[in-house]
Design an enzyme around this catalytic site. Structure first.
Site, PDB file in Angstrom:
ATOM      1  N   LYS A  36      62.763  33.915  19.701  1.00 19.15           N
ATOM      2  CA  LYS A  36      62.854  32.460  19.715  1.00 19.15           C
ATOM      3  C   LYS A  36      62.963  31.874  18.313  1.00 19.15           C
ATOM      4  CE  LYS A  36      57.881  31.390  19.866  1.00 19.15           C
ATOM      5  NZ  LYS A  36      57.852  30.714  18.562  1.00 19.15           N
ATOM      6  N   THR A  37      62.287  32.471  17.316  1.00 13.57           N
ATOM      7  CA  THR A  37      62.374  31.949  15.953  1.00 13.57           C
ATOM      8  C   THR A  37      63.805  32.048  15.436  1.00 13.57           C
ATOM      9  OG1 THR A  37      60.087  32.594  15.507  1.00 13.57           O
ATOM     10  CG2 THR A  37      61.492  32.152  13.594  1.00 13.57           C
ATOM     11  N   ASP A 222      58.941  23.747  18.742  1.00 13.28           N
ATOM     12  CA  ASP A 222      58.583  25.128  19.041  1.00 13.28           C
ATOM     13  C   ASP A 222      57.234  25.177  19.760  1.00 13.28           C
ATOM     14  OD1 ASP A 222      58.678  27.873  19.084  1.00 13.28           O
ATOM     15  OD2 ASP A 222      58.044  28.128  16.998  1.00 13.28           O
ATOM     16  N   GLU A 223      56.974  26.261  20.465  1.00 16.96           N
ATOM     17  CA  GLU A 223      55.699  26.485  21.162  1.00 16.96           C
ATOM     18  C   GLU A 223      55.330  25.274  22.031  1.00 16.96           C
ATOM     19  OE1 GLU A 223      54.505  29.310  21.191  1.00 16.96           O
ATOM     20  OE2 GLU A 223      54.781  30.351  19.292  1.00 16.96           O
ATOM     21  N   GLN A 253      52.892  32.052  28.393  1.00 17.77           N
ATOM     22  CA  GLN A 253      52.055  32.293  27.219  1.00 17.77           C
ATOM     23  C   GLN A 253      51.217  31.064  26.847  1.00 17.77           C
ATOM     24  OE1 GLN A 253      53.791  34.951  24.026  1.00 17.77           O
ATOM     25  NE2 GLN A 253      55.707  34.371  25.027  1.00 17.77           N
ATOM     26  N   ARG A 610      52.268  42.429  23.312  1.00 19.78           N
ATOM     27  CA  ARG A 610      52.266  42.518  21.841  1.00 19.78           C
ATOM     28  C   ARG A 610      52.737  43.893  21.370  1.00 19.78           C
ATOM     29  NH1 ARG A 610      53.200  38.001  21.044  1.00 19.78           N
ATOM     30  NH2 ARG A 610      53.400  38.012  23.313  1.00 19.78           N
TER      31      ARG A 610
END
Length: 728
Positions: A36-37, A222-223, A253, A610
């Protein structure tokens, strides 16, 4: 000049779609490890290079300064784009910038101070003191948490609603008002004010809102799953005219409800912003496919989510290791052994290894074992167990008992818990000790000889000395585990912490209980080895190596220990998720509703995704809780994952002997256990993994989701879901 091909060539189909879809509302559901970044950075580059948008007309909002800086570096290094005029930063930094520019509309000037957490706590204590209100009933930290929640929900002190005739809420309202007025008198804001005043500014002054609507042609957030009401409202207002808003996030998440995040913001985005384009980025670049299969099966049990399944082109990878161990001690030994194997046989580095747990207190057994095994480690997002304030406080008592000449430890505890021996009184005690050239403990013993203290303070100092003498006497005969329990009870530390803070207080109380569990374990091991009960001096000698964290390796090649909440956004080749048990994950405090259970499920999902190479899960059949062992069941979440994704092992009591394969079926054991719940009835004796044994007073509903009111033997009255108890 950067070309369109250079911007798009390294992206997959869904990432390209997200970059090219620039107009109107866009919801990018970016699954774990889906890049996503990169997507956000390339989208900004595309707007500037291809759409010819001036950087100052782009607003890009992140949740951490680290993320913002990383994006700026990528724009500079990959695309040679200057970020000087780009509005890219955290919500708080963007708001501060707006408020300073528009201060003429606000009740403070442009050079306002932003007070940090310590400042806020100090200010709140002074406000409560001036109001002559009991800080026992209204602890500063607890009041600040309530006020923070109000501000995040866009409620200022003028609009704070008093619930009926509630004395408590009325007082909170008065404190809120005095606190806010104090901030403004000092031309200061707290962090929540930055969001609150920005939204209020936009709502009260349409001309200011219009100015920024015309300025920000494109908005990226973002987020988005972690936004609260204030952040949602700010984004909604700014994008209301042009509707060019792109939000990136993953409802699977969303794990920060306790910090004010509202998952409904991302779940209802397409309802709040009409004609939304939804793009699902599901190709995972991090984890093996077998881990993703398991994670997909787990999270599919949540109802509040946008459907999606992660996949990868990396390959299947290894099965997930699932270990059953006897207790928490063996779990720590097992993980240490596995780490040694990774280092020796897999040629792994310590920094490639992470251990995730649900509660901070769980780190204690791992820290102890790692020190013994000389495995370098760091506690991420927190401080090492024996360096935590509440642990250092109780250790200070123990050190003074053993060594009365330890002035530093004595000064640490002289007014802890609060006994009205303030700085002025301490200063006079220090002067008296200096004049007589004696240690502070001896000065307490001879305090009647001083003339510069009134009767009230003399009495308090003598009472403190009496407490220490009492503990010293007990230490001469009591084993260390009993002594520590008596100190905790005498000082009423558990209630002190629970009443002190809304969130952290319970955590600190749990850490004290974990400390007691450690002394119990030390005592048992000592008796087994030396056939005699240990005294306090032996325990402190043993603990000194663990407490002195400065002696551990400070380089970056260290194992990371952290809570599952702190794991979000990180990745490691080798991940161990420990304590996968009912009562821990899902946590016993999260059993009241489906909503809470779903957040716990998301938390485990985050922890599992992760890993880059290998994932290991473990659970213990029993754990120390306070001063005894409590039997546990494997987490119900394990039943939601197909057995074929696991390589299962049972670690027997003769540690080191492993049984693998299908000798143990989690699903069968759990199902058998649940079928017994129809037999529960009022008056039935039950056992709970956290609260111990008790008796059922009432039952509402049926099946494994029935709500039970239980009177526990420790005096607590709790409401719990029936699936969290077993009959005794």
């Amino acid at each position: 000049m950067i070309t369109k091909n250079q911007i798009l060539s390294t992206l997959n189909d869904k990432q390209r779609e997200a970059v090219l879809c620039t107009e109107g509302p866009v919801l990018i559901l970016a699954g774990a490890g889906s890049g996503k970044t990169r997507c956000i950075v390339h989208r900004i580059a595309y707007l500037i290079s291809e759409k010819k948008v001036n950087p100052q007309n782009i607003l890009a909002v992140t949740f951490t300064n680290k993320a913002a800086n990383e994006m700026k570096e990528r724009l500079k290094n990959y695309f040679h784009i200057s970020t000087y005029s780009l509005w890219l930063g955290t919500f708080h930094s963007i708001c501060a910038r707006i408020l300073r520019a528009e201060s003429k509309f606000l009740p403070f000037s442009s050079n306002f101070t932003i007070f940090d957490d310590d400042d806020q706590k100090r200010i709140m204590k002074n406000v409560i003191k001036k109001m002559d209100i009991s800080d026992t009933n209204f602890p500063a930290k607890k009041v600040l948490e309530i006020i923070s929640l109000q501000k995040n929900n866009l409620v200022d002190y003028k609009n704070f609603v008093v619930n009926g005739d509630s004395y408590y809420s009325k007082v909170i309202g008065q404190i809120f008002e005095n606190y806010q007025k104090y901030l403004l008198e000092n031309n200061g804001l707290d962090f929540d004010d930055l969001l609150l005043y920005t939204v209020l500014l936009f709502e009260k002054y349409p001309e200011v809102l219009k100015k920024y609507q015309q300025k920000f042609h494109y908005i990226l957030i973002d987020e988005y799953q972690d936004t609260n009401l204030a952040q949602y409202q700010m984004a909604y207002l700014l994008s209301k005219s042009h509707k060019n808003i792109c939000v990136v996030g993953d409802d699977d998440q969303s794990i920060y409800t306790w910090r004010g995040a509202d998952i409904r913001n991302i779940l209802s985005f397409e309802n709040n912003f009409k004609n939304t384009k939804i793009i699902r980025m599901t190709q995972n670049y991090r984890s093996p496919q077998l881990v993703l299969y398991a994670a997909n099966e787990l999270i599919a049990n949540n109802k509040s989510r946008h459907p999606k399944e992660l996949w990868t082109a990396k390959g299947m990878g290894k099965k997930i290791n699932l270990y059953e161990v006897q207790n928490g001690k063996y779990e720590a030994i097992l993980i240490s052994k596995k780490i040694r194997n990774l280092i020796e046989y897999n040629k792994a580095n310590y920094k490639e290894i992470a251990i995730f747990y649900r509660t901070n207190a769980q780190s204690r057994e791992f820290e102890t074992q790692f020190i013994n095994e000389q495995i370098p480690y760091q506690v991420v997002g927190g401080i090492n167990f024996y360096q935590r304030k509440e642990i250092k406080d109780i250790l200070a008592y123990l050190r003074v008992i053993v060594n009365p000449n330890d002035n530093e430890s004595l000064l640490r505890i002289i007014n802890f818990p609060k006994r009205e021996i303030g700085k002025a009184t301490q200063s006079k005690l220090l002067d008296f000790a200096s004049q007589k050239k004696i240690h502070l403990y001896n000065a307490l013993q001879e305090i009647d000889e001083t003339s510069n203290l009134n009767h009230s303070f003399l009495k308090k100092l003598k009472s403190f000395y009496s407490i220490l003498e009492k503990f010293k006497t007990k230490a001469e005969t009591e084993p260390v585990n009993n002594l520590v329990k008596e100190i905790v009870e005498e000082l009423n530390l558990l209630d002190f912490y629970k009443n002190e803070e809304l969130i952290k207080g319970e955590t600190r109380a749990d850490n004290i209980k974990e400390f007691i569990a450690g002394t119990e374990e030390f005592t048992e091991n000592y008796i087994n080895e030396f056939e005699t009960e240990p005294r306090l001096s032996e325990y402190l000698q043993n603990i000194s190596l663990i407490a002195d964290i400065d002696r551990t390796d400070k380089n970056d090649n260290i194992v990371s220990l952290m809570t599952m909440h702190n794991a979000k956004g990180l990745e490691f080749p080798y991940v161990f998720v420990v304590g996968v048990e009912d009562g821990l994950i899902p946590h016993s405090n999260s059993m009241e509703s489906t909503f809470q259970i779903e957040e716990e499920r998301r938390l485990l999902y985050v922890a599992m995704t992760r890993t880059i190479k290998e994932l290991t899960l473990s659970y213990a059949n029993s754990r120390r809780f306070f001063d005894s062992y409590i039997s546990n069941f494997p987490s119900r979440f394990l039943d939601e994952i197909d057995d074929k994704h696991f390589e299962k092992f049972i670690i027997t009591s003769e540690f080191g002997k492993e049984y693998s394969g299908d000798l143990y079926k989690t699903k069968k054991r759990k199902t058998d256990w649940k079928t017994k719940h129809h037999k529960l009835k009022v008056g039935q004796r039950i056992s709970h993994s956290k609260f111990g044994q008790g008796m059922i007073l009432s039952i509402r509903g049926d099946g494994d989701q029935a709500k039970l009111t239980i009177s526990f033997d420790n005096g607590d009255l709790k409401k719990v879901i029936s699936s969290f108890v077993k009959m005794v």
